[in-house]
Write a protein that holds these residues in place. Structure first.
Motif: not given
Length: 110
Positions: A84-87, A58-62, A42-45
Motif C-alpha cells: 500500500k502506498n508504494a510507488y 528491498a526498500v519500497f518508496l512512496n 519505477i513504478p513498482c509496488n
C-alpha cells in the motif's frame, strides 16, 4: 512539535528500470549477486524473485521518496504482495538495510 525528517542516501551505483522491458527483466537471470549497486524500479509496488540466483533487500518508496516498507533477505522464488502506498522499489545487496540502518518514514535521496 513536528516529526524530524531524516534523509538517507544510498552509497551505491543505482540503475533505473523505468521502461516496460527493464522493469519486467529487473534482476532476473543475473548470476552474480549485487555488491555495490542497486536497481530502482519505477513504478513498482510488488516484486517477485522468479529466476533469481541470489537474495536481496528491498526498500519500497512512496512518490515523495519516503520509505513505506522494508524487506530484508528476500530469497529466490519468493513473492512480495503489492505494498500500500508504494510507488517504486529499490533492490539492494542483502544486508544493506541493516548496514545503513534504514527505517520506515525516512526519505531516500538518489
Amino acid at each position: 512539535m513536528g516529526q524530524t525528517l531524516t534523509i538517507k542516501t544510498i552509497p551505491y551505483s543505482i540503475k533505473i528500470a523505468d521502461s516496460f522491458f527493464t522493469r519486467f527483466k529487473g534482476l532476473m537471470f543475473r548470476k552474480d549477486p549485487l555488491m555495490t549497486e542497486g536497481l530502482w524500479i519505477i513504478p513498482c509496488n510488488s516484486i517477485h524473485m522468479c529466476f533469481m540466483h541470489f537474495a536481496i533487500d528491498a526498500v519500497f518508496l512512496n512518490k515523495e521518496g519516503r520509505i513505506v516498507k522494508i524487506i530484508e533477505g528476500i530469497k529466490p522464488w519468493q513473492f512480495v504482495k503489492p505494498i500500500k502506498n508504494a510507488y517504486s522499489v529499490i533492490e539492494l545487496p542483502i544486508g544493506t538495510i541493516r548496514w545503513l540502518g534504514l527505517k520506515l518514514g525516512e526519505v531516500i535521496k538518489l
